[in-house]
Write an enzyme that holds these catalytic residues in place. Structure first.
Site, mmCIF file in Angstrom:
data_model
loop_
_atom_site.group_PDB
_atom_site.id
_atom_site.type_symbol
_atom_site.label_atom_id
_atom_site.label_comp_id
_atom_site.label_asym_id
_atom_site.label_seq_id
_atom_site.Cartn_x
_atom_site.Cartn_y
_atom_site.Cartn_z
ATOM 1 C CE LYS A 106 0.684 1.186 4.559
ATOM 2 N NZ LYS A 106 1.378 2.425 5.008
ATOM 3 N N PRO A 163 9.722 -4.519 0.065
ATOM 4 C CG PRO A 163 10.486 -2.376 -0.414
ATOM 5 C CD PRO A 163 9.614 -3.459 -0.951
ATOM 6 C CB ALA A 164 11.584 -5.254 5.663
ATOM 7 C CG MET A 223 6.035 0.562 0.606
ATOM 8 S SD MET A 223 7.267 0.005 -0.603
ATOM 9 C CE MET A 223 6.218 -0.730 -1.866
ATOM 10 N N GLY A 224 3.629 -1.613 4.199
ATOM 11 C CA GLY A 224 2.717 -2.592 4.789
ATOM 12 C C GLY A 224 2.944 -4.023 4.377
ATOM 13 N N GLY A 225 4.153 -4.383 3.958
ATOM 14 C CA GLY A 225 4.392 -5.726 3.453
ATOM 15 C C GLY A 225 4.086 -6.829 4.447
ATOM 16 C CB SER A 255 0.222 -5.296 7.712
ATOM 17 O OG SER A 255 0.823 -4.748 8.869
ATOM 18 C CG ASP A 273 -0.845 -0.546 8.507
ATOM 19 O OD1 ASP A 273 -1.569 0.310 9.054
ATOM 20 O OD2 ASP A 273 0.314 -0.318 8.117
#
Length: 287
Positions: A12, A94-95, A99-101, A103, A136
């Site tokens: 996101k 990417p961590a 960007m909410g990866g 979640s 998120d």
């Protein structure tokens, strides 16, 4: 059903992020619009009949803080299912990027295991489990772009115009905790109204966390300057360190600072798994 492969978990972007106050318990009050994009992780799930939860890329004992593992364990505890799962992840988001990866991975895990374990939990039930995992996670479960308020728990779906965005992730990441605890963080933005946002969806407002992030992470400024060199006006997403800018035409992606990840992304109207869990409200209304 013994497996589910190629399950998407999209990232996101925060189109804006205003901090409007701080509660007595330390939680920050915010306003934002969360928009799904086509930068995705891909997950694979194989049913285990022995009740164990395992990950292809992680040895046992599994880390307690891994969100995919936590999601699977939370769903197993809530359902009492005797089944387990072996999870594989192709990690692309990417961590520590805002960007909410993590979640998103957790949300897709809940949706996939709800099917694989044949639980038939409602969307509301999954959201209540997701809330235990992170602020998120409910957004990704909801499946729609959203206007977000409160401490992140108040969400209303919004329809956004389609867009293309150049997303840049510096080498360094940022810890959300460090940003929100910084004494220089602006916490008194005026409350926005959705009609003001709708008039300029991709240019409205700002990210109140950005100035603090730029001080803590020089890569944020480098990324913004690189976007500016392409004639693009960028801003940070979430607590960073990724930044983004809308682009109406193809952009030369060469020449980014060494080690930076650069990707041209498209907005998504809905989550790829929207409809995988049925809302209680929809069930009642259609009865």
């Amino acid at each position: 059903m013994k497996s589910l492969y190629d399950i998407c978990a999209p990232a996101k972007l925060n189109l804006f992020l205003h901090i409007t106050g701080r509660r007595s318990d330390g939680y920050h009050l915010l306003q934002s619009v969360f928009m799904l994009i086509d930068w995705c992780d891909t997950l694979h799930f194989d049913l285990r009949v022995d009740g164990q939860i395992s990950r292809e890329d992680l040895a046992t004992p599994l880390p307690f803080d891994d969100l995919v593992v936590r999601a699977a364990r939370a769903l197993k505890a809530a359902s009492g299912s005797p089944l387990g799962v072996h999870v594989g992840i192709e990690k692309c988001i990417p961590a520590q990027a805002g960007m909410g990866g993590g979640s998103s991975d957790a949300a897709s895990t809940l949706l996939a295991l709800n099917h694989l374990w044949r639980l038939n939990f409602s969307l509301e039930k999954l959201i209540s489990i997701g809330l235990q995992l992170g602020a998120d996670v409910p957004f990704f479960l909801g499946g729609h772009n959203a206007w977000v308020e409160g401490i992140g728990e108040k969400m209303d779906p919004v329809v956004l115009p389609s867009g293309r965005f150049l997303v840049v992730k510096p080498v360094e990441g940022l810890e959300t905790r460090l940003i929100f605890s910084d004494p220089a963080l602006k916490r008194d933005s005026e409350t926005a109204i959705i009609s003001g946002f709708a008039a300029n969806a991709f240019g409205f407002g700002r990210n109140d966390l950005q100035s603090v992030a730029q001080r803590l992470c020089p890569g944020v400024t480098q990324a913004l300057e690189w976007l500016a060199s392409r004639g693009l006006s960028g801003r940070m997403t979430g607590s960073g360190s990724a930044v983004f800018a809308q682009t109406l035409q193809d952009v030369d992606l060469r020449g980014a600072p060494s080690g930076f990840q650069v990707r041209l992304c498209k907005s998504l109207d809905v989550h790829p798994l929207v409809g995988w869990a049925v809302s209680d409200r929809l069930s009642v209304g259609s009865a």
